[in-house]
Design an enzyme around this catalytic site. Structure first.
Site, mmCIF file in Angstrom:
data_model
loop_
_atom_site.group_PDB
_atom_site.id
_atom_site.type_symbol
_atom_site.label_atom_id
_atom_site.label_comp_id
_atom_site.label_asym_id
_atom_site.label_seq_id
_atom_site.Cartn_x
_atom_site.Cartn_y
_atom_site.Cartn_z
ATOM 1 N N SER A 264 0.793 -1.216 -0.031
ATOM 2 C CA SER A 264 0.001 -0.097 -0.038
ATOM 3 C C SER A 264 0.889 1.319 0.124
ATOM 4 O O SER A 264 1.981 1.001 0.314
ATOM 5 C CB SER A 264 -0.799 -0.117 1.231
ATOM 6 O OG SER A 264 -0.279 0.390 2.154
ATOM 7 N N ASP A 265 0.256 2.488 -0.411
ATOM 8 C CA ASP A 265 1.052 3.663 -0.250
ATOM 9 C C ASP A 265 0.809 3.985 1.167
ATOM 10 O O ASP A 265 -0.113 3.276 2.031
ATOM 11 C CB ASP A 265 0.471 4.577 -1.096
ATOM 12 C CG ASP A 265 1.519 5.879 -1.393
ATOM 13 O OD1 ASP A 265 2.262 5.857 -0.555
ATOM 14 O OD2 ASP A 265 1.529 6.418 -2.450
ATOM 15 N N TRP A 266 1.469 5.037 1.600
ATOM 16 C CA TRP A 266 1.514 5.578 3.163
ATOM 17 C C TRP A 266 -0.133 5.587 3.536
ATOM 18 O O TRP A 266 -0.678 6.706 3.091
ATOM 19 C CB TRP A 266 2.148 6.735 3.218
ATOM 20 C CG TRP A 266 2.426 7.260 4.748
ATOM 21 C CD1 TRP A 266 1.358 7.626 5.393
ATOM 22 C CD2 TRP A 266 3.596 7.239 5.398
ATOM 23 N NE1 TRP A 266 1.931 8.316 6.737
ATOM 24 C CE2 TRP A 266 3.340 8.013 6.665
ATOM 25 C CE3 TRP A 266 4.805 6.961 5.224
ATOM 26 C CZ2 TRP A 266 4.233 8.144 7.715
ATOM 27 C CZ3 TRP A 266 5.922 7.232 6.107
ATOM 28 C CH2 TRP A 266 5.523 7.786 7.510
ATOM 29 N N GLY A 267 -0.547 4.827 4.471
ATOM 30 C CA GLY A 267 -1.546 4.974 5.023
ATOM 31 C C GLY A 267 -2.786 4.558 4.331
ATOM 32 O O GLY A 267 -3.852 4.932 4.707
ATOM 33 N N ALA A 268 -2.700 4.168 3.407
ATOM 34 C CA ALA A 268 -3.794 3.898 2.059
ATOM 35 C C ALA A 268 -4.801 2.988 2.641
ATOM 36 O O ALA A 268 -6.345 3.138 2.219
ATOM 37 C CB ALA A 268 -3.193 3.522 0.882
#
Length: 716
Positions: A264-268
């Protein structure tokens, strides 16, 4: 490869240890300062025990740090499974190359492959294993700040760059070559098309456009062997990508045959809650796991809820097992079970980073990335010319751009310093731009009147482009345009150098300058590259990989648009009911593929080897290019094609191939292209990819405005 050793290791893992492998924490969780980690630990529902079960860490850098952390981690992990170290190495590690949009302007995939290889070598010596690069998102809207991180608006060019980045980072033997990194293709998918150019916004792409234009660069990166793919923040079909099962399992895994790690991207994953598709982090974790997300970056859904979820649902436990095996296989492919410290070495680090050899490539790359937009007999400058330097970027070290977190601005020469180095200290007169607005005292006027050329350094600061930097006004700041207006009154040659991370609206700038150089954020050796181009040491050869609009009202504007039922070209100025604006031309200010040189090139004798092609043969297209100027130069020869009649509407033209040639004054050369039937295929209404028999138009020239003068037919 799933080895016997991995299978045996997997059998020994508890559910808690398996879940740990799916979690990625940032470097501050492993800080030695207690106060630095208390807050993040609480936010991530992280305990000291769980911390030493996570599978990967983001942002730890430096051989000493990575070796120390890996050693401590493996001593505390029951099974001694090594950590993965990841970071954003986007356009350089310590040696910073031009921003990716500038790299795109080189039209030189082999050079970009070399920059990626250097970036990997520097990062690997510090103990990194994975870079979150390349970003292969196709972009058409310069309001979006992350166009800086893309290589442009064209799928063919982006495919070349996607492969070049992946091959440069990973090499041919990732396990044995300790100077390489695993590449992560991002952001899957369609992140480069947010509504209104506003970062993180929803994406509204029809299936045909999505498949025809946006997916190909991701596919190329995957076929080049990229070990990871990163999810996008945006929605596709109104479902956030990170929880989009169809996108990730059906399209990415099955259709595109990606079998690596999906991160995932950051916090996605946590953002599935504010998106409104998950009630809470527990449901978000379930959706992401079902979609096939292997690693959660910096949100607490997996760490809080995955153990509970998989213990309650055997189907989810099966999915967790698949996920963990993907991660373990990646660690094996990197050789971490045999050598957990991999390329990390404090001695190698000293010689690998920011070396003279690396800086030489940075200089060459910056020189090739510069695009000469305007030249009204103002450039190149002569050594004997009296030059006054002004503008807000004249003595700025801010030339590295976003995503250059390990670059050192203090070691980045300014434009003023580079000019002093080239011409001799204090040869160039420097005037603060504020003085020009303050009445221009007599001594100042004298300095300006004595000058042959006023060189103005303008543009954005690095904080104005990159992630979370969307703009509705993409002109230069008002005071910079006013400065140009004041300088124009002097009746002197005015040459502007632009530093920016996106195509700008330069409609007010162009009439006020005699020369205009697009420098992007050119990196560690950018100022020297600019001076070399300004003074003709290097003949500029950069070509735009993204269109520059006449105004923000034209956006999105790109060269390969579809035709309409009422194209503006079919009528005259008096014809109202055509697809056009009342207050602007349809055409861009500077088109895709455009860039000037200090010499001129002539194209003649375009020929086709035949006028019919089948799936079993090919057509040879050739053109003679001659350097008609007085300087040696590099020309990027571009081949465009139009499919005249298709099952679905086809673009007015598309780039199909390109070649760069170097010609001496008066030299001529025949440039040959081979055209195959497979290059004529496109996405049909049923989403199959195939070609249609019929007529095609072809043209070869210097940019995307060329006319398509020749035709051929595809027959069954």
């Amino acid at each position: 490869m799933l080895t016997t050793e991995l299978r045996e290791l997997f059998k020994q893992m508890t559910i808690e240890e398996k879940v740990g492998q799916t979690i990625q924490l940032s470097a501050d969780f492993f800080s030695e300062e207690t106060e630095d980690i208390t807050g993040p630990m609480n936010e991530m529902a992280m305990t000291e025990e769980k911390k030493f079960q996570v599978g990967s860490v983001l942002g730890v850098t430096g051989a000493e740090k990575t070796i120390k952390l890996q050693k401590e981690y493996m001593e505390k992990h029951r099974l001694s499974i090594p950590l993965l170290f990841m970071a954003d190495i986007i356009h350089g590690d310590h040696t910073i190359f031009p921003i990716p949009l500038g790299l795109g302007a080189t039209w030189d995939p082999e050079l970009i492959k070399e920059t990626a290889s250097i970036s990997a070598k520097e990062a690997a010596a510090q103990g990194l294993h994975i870079t979150f690069s390349p970003m292969v998102d196709l972009v058409r809207d310069p309001r979006w700040g992350r166009v800086l991180e893309s290589t442009g608006e064209d799928k063919t060019l982006n495919k070349h760059y996607a492969r070049a980045f992946v091959e440069g980072y990973q090499g041919t033997d990732l396990k044995e070559d300790l100077t390489k990194l695993a590449a992560c293709v991002k952001h899957f998918a369609g992140y480069g098309a947010p509504r209104g150019g506003r970062d993180y916004n929803s994406v509204d792409l029809n299936e045909n456009t999505f498949r025809e234009h946006y997916l190909p660069a991701y596919q190329e990166g995957i076929e080049a062997g990229a070990k990871l793919v990163m999810t996008a923040f945006n929605t596709i079909d109104n479902i956030p990508a990170t929880g989009n099962k169809r996108l990730m399992r059906e399209i990415l895994r099955k259709e595109m045959k990606f079998n690596g790690v999906l991160i995932s991207d950051w916090g996605a994953i946590g953002e599935l809650v504010p998106h409104g598709v998950a009630q809470d982090n527990k449901q978000a974790a379930e959706l992401a796991l079902e979609a096939g997300v292997d690693i959660e970056m910096m949100s607490a859904a997996y760490s809080e809820h995955l153990v509970e979820l998989v213990k309650a649902d055997k189907n989810l436990e099966t999915l967790l097992d698949e996920t963990v095996m993907n991660i373990l296989v990646l660690k094996e492919e990197l050789g971490l079970f045999d050598n957990p410290y991999r390329g990390a070495d404090t001695e190698t680090e000293k010689t690998a980073i920011f070396s003279s050899e690396n800086k030489a490539v940075a200089l060459k790359t910056a020189e090739k990335s510069l695009v000469l937009l305007e030249n009204k007999n103002a450039l190149p400058l002569k050594q004997s010319e009296k030059v006054v330097l002004t503008g807000p970027m004249k003595d700025s070290h801010d030339l590295l751009g976003a995503w250059s977190w390990k670059g050192d601005k203090t070691k980045t020469p300014t434009l003023k310093e580079a000019m002093d180095h080239h011409l001799g200290k204090n040869t160039v007169k420097v005037i603060d731009e504020t003085e020009i607005f303050n009445g221009a005292q007599s001594f100042l006027l004298a300095e300006l009147q004595e000058a042959d050329t006023v060189l103005v350094a303008l543009g954005e600061t690095s904080e104005m482009s990159g992630e979370a930097t969307s703009r509705t006004n993409i002109q230069l700041p008002k005071m910079q345009i006013e400065l140009l207006k004041e300088l124009r009154k002097l009746n002197k040659k005015v040459v502007a150098v632009l530093f920016n991370g996106r195509p700008l609206d330069l409609s007010e700038v162009t009439p006020l300058v005699d020369g205009l150089v697009e420098a992007w954020f050119p990196g560690s050796k950018g100022a020297e590259a600019i001076v070399n181009v300004l003074y003709g040491v290097i003949n500029p050869s950069g070509r735009l990989s993204m269109t520059f609009p006449r105004s923000v009202g034209q956006i999105p504007i790109f060269y390969n648009q579809d035709n309409t039922g009422r194209p503006s070209e079919q009528g005259g100025p008096a014809d109202k009911y055509l697809s056009k604006y009342l207050d602007s031309e349809n055409t861009p200010l500077y088109p895709f593929g455009y860039g000037l040189s200090y010499t001129t090139f002539e194209y003649t004798e375009l020929t086709l080897s035949k006028t019919e092609i089948t799936s079993a043969d090919s057509i040879e297209a050739s053109v003679v290019v001659r350097n008609t100027g007085v300087s040696a130069g590099t020309e990027t020869v571009q081949l465009y094609i139009r499919d005249k009649v298709g099952e679905v509407v086809r673009p007015v033209k598309e780039l199909h191939d390109f070649k760069q040639i170097n010609l001496q004054p008066g030299e001529r050369r025949t440039v040959n292209f081979t055209l195959l039937e497979e290059q004529l295929r496109y996405t049909h209404a049923d989403h199959t990819v195939k070609s249609d028999p019929g007529e095609f138009l072809l043209g070869i020239g210097a940019d995307s405005t060329i006319e398509l003068t020749h035709s051929f037919n595809l027959i069954n």
